[in-house]
Write a protein that holds these residues in place. Structure first.
Motif, short mmCIF file in Angstrom:
data_model
loop_
_atom_site.label_atom_id
_atom_site.label_comp_id
_atom_site.label_asym_id
_atom_site.label_seq_id
_atom_site.Cartn_x
_atom_site.Cartn_y
_atom_site.Cartn_z
N ILE A 3 -1.23 1.45 9.78
CA ILE A 3 -1.98 1.84 8.58
C ILE A 3 -1.19 2.86 7.75
O ILE A 3 -1.28 2.85 6.53
N TYR A 4 -0.39 3.68 8.41
CA TYR A 4 0.41 4.66 7.67
C TYR A 4 1.51 3.97 6.86
O TYR A 4 1.84 4.39 5.75
N SER A 5 2.06 2.89 7.39
CA SER A 5 3.05 2.11 6.64
C SER A 5 2.39 1.45 5.44
O SER A 5 2.97 1.40 4.34
N LYS A 6 1.18 0.95 5.65
CA LYS A 6 0.45 0.33 4.54
C LYS A 6 0.11 1.36 3.47
O LYS A 6 0.25 1.10 2.27
N LEU A 7 -0.32 2.54 3.91
CA LEU A 7 -0.63 3.59 2.96
C LEU A 7 0.62 4.00 2.18
O LEU A 7 0.57 4.20 0.97
N PHE A 8 1.74 4.06 2.88
CA PHE A 8 3.01 4.38 2.21
C PHE A 8 3.29 3.35 1.11
O PHE A 8 3.64 3.72 -0.02
N GLU A 9 3.14 2.08 1.41
CA GLU A 9 3.39 1.03 0.42
C GLU A 9 2.43 1.15 -0.77
O GLU A 9 2.83 0.98 -1.92
N ILE A 10 1.17 1.42 -0.47
CA ILE A 10 0.19 1.57 -1.55
C ILE A 10 0.56 2.75 -2.45
O ILE A 10 0.59 2.63 -3.68
N GLN A 46 -1.66 -5.68 1.11
CA GLN A 46 -1.52 -4.91 2.35
C GLN A 46 -2.60 -5.24 3.38
O GLN A 46 -2.59 -4.68 4.47
N LYS A 47 -3.51 -6.12 3.02
CA LYS A 47 -4.64 -6.48 3.90
C LYS A 47 -5.39 -5.23 4.34
O LYS A 47 -5.53 -4.92 5.52
N ALA A 48 -5.85 -4.51 3.32
CA ALA A 48 -6.60 -3.29 3.54
C ALA A 48 -7.73 -3.22 2.51
O ALA A 48 -7.70 -3.90 1.48
N VAL A 49 -8.72 -2.40 2.80
CA VAL A 49 -9.83 -2.19 1.87
C VAL A 49 -10.07 -0.69 1.74
O VAL A 49 -9.72 0.10 2.63
N VAL A 50 -10.68 -0.33 0.63
CA VAL A 50 -11.11 1.05 0.42
C VAL A 50 -12.62 1.05 0.33
O VAL A 50 -13.21 0.20 -0.35
N LEU A 72 -9.09 1.30 5.10
CA LEU A 72 -9.31 0.56 6.35
C LEU A 72 -8.34 -0.61 6.43
O LEU A 72 -8.29 -1.45 5.54
N ASP A 73 -7.58 -0.66 7.51
CA ASP A 73 -6.68 -1.78 7.78
C ASP A 73 -7.52 -2.91 8.37
O ASP A 73 -8.06 -2.77 9.47
N ILE A 74 -7.65 -4.04 7.65
CA ILE A 74 -8.53 -5.11 8.13
C ILE A 74 -7.92 -5.89 9.30
O ILE A 74 -8.61 -6.64 9.97
N GLU A 75 -6.64 -5.68 9.56
CA GLU A 75 -6.00 -6.36 10.69
C GLU A 75 -6.19 -5.59 11.99
O GLU A 75 -6.33 -6.19 13.05
N THR A 76 -6.20 -4.27 11.92
CA THR A 76 -6.27 -3.47 13.16
C THR A 76 -7.53 -2.63 13.29
O THR A 76 -7.84 -2.14 14.37
N CYS A 118 -2.23 9.99 -3.12
CA CYS A 118 -1.24 10.93 -3.65
C CYS A 118 -1.01 10.74 -5.15
O CYS A 118 0.12 10.67 -5.63
N ILE A 119 -2.10 10.66 -5.87
CA ILE A 119 -2.00 10.56 -7.33
C ILE A 119 -1.82 11.97 -7.86
O ILE A 119 -2.65 12.85 -7.63
N ASP A 120 -0.73 12.19 -8.55
CA ASP A 120 -0.39 13.51 -9.05
C ASP A 120 -1.30 13.86 -10.21
O ASP A 120 -1.32 13.19 -11.23
#
Length: 190
Positions: A3-10, A46-50, A72-76, A118-120
């Motif tokens: 999920i941290y890798s997905k968050l990084f990509e987002i 990223q197969k994730a939801v907010v 939320l990572d929908i895969e894990t 991390c929106i500035d």
């Protein structure tokens, strides 16, 4: 992918435009809805939801809206949360109590999303909006609650400019409030 890798990509790919404009303050800003609209395609990749939810919190004789943004990572099933708070105004001219709560919710949700992704905010309206706070030739000095322009005032011994009135009210009441808003807020009139 974690999920941290997905968050990084987002966070790397999210571009949330400032799709709103405040005519009174003459600035552009982004809303919670602008952020959600921009992040949805990236979430799909990223197969994730907010999810967003609010909680009413009472602290120090005031109500606050505590907003939580959850990725939320929908895969894990892994998740990451970010929280933000916004205080409800005691009353806002032209708004009923449900609108005041809704405005506080939108504000808190926006900042929970800002924290998560991390929106500035250094270039966002809340930090760049200097309306009524700087150069008196450039900006007018107004009530921080309703926007009514300060005209200055005279006492027996002294005349106060709009800037001086603004600063004196800010010092005395912690907010530059006009007489009407002072009465509504339970402060004594001068």
């Amino acid at each position: 992918m974690s999920i941290y890798s997905k968050l990084f990509e987002i966070q790397q790919n999210l571009k949330a435009p400032k799709g709103q404009y405040n005519k009174f303050g003459n600035f552009h800003y982004r809303s919670c809805e602008d952020i959600l609209e921009a992040v949805k395609p990236i979430l799909a990749q990223q197969k994730a939801v907010v999810t967003l939810y609010d909680e009413l919190v009472y602290n120090g004789q005031r109500y606050y809206i505590k907003a939580t943004a959850c990725l939320l990572d929908i895969e894990t099933g892994e998740q990451i949360k970010s929280e933000a708070y916004a205080r409800e105004e005691e009353g806002k001219k032209g708004m009923d109590s449900s609108q005041v709560t809704g405005a506080s919710s939108s504000y808190a949700r926006k900042y929970a999303l800002n924290g998560l992704f991390c929106i500035d905010d250094n270039k966002d309206s809340d930090t760049t909006n200097t309306y009524g706070k700087e150069n008196p030739q450039q900006n007018k000095y107004c009530c921080e609650r309703c926007g009514k322009e300060f005209k200055g005032f005279k006492t027996k011994n002294k005349a106060y400019s709009p800037l001086q009135e603004y600063e004196e009210r800010k010092r005395k009441y912690k907010k530059a409030l006009c007489n009407d808003c002072l009465v509504q807020g339970g402060y004594k009139n001068e």
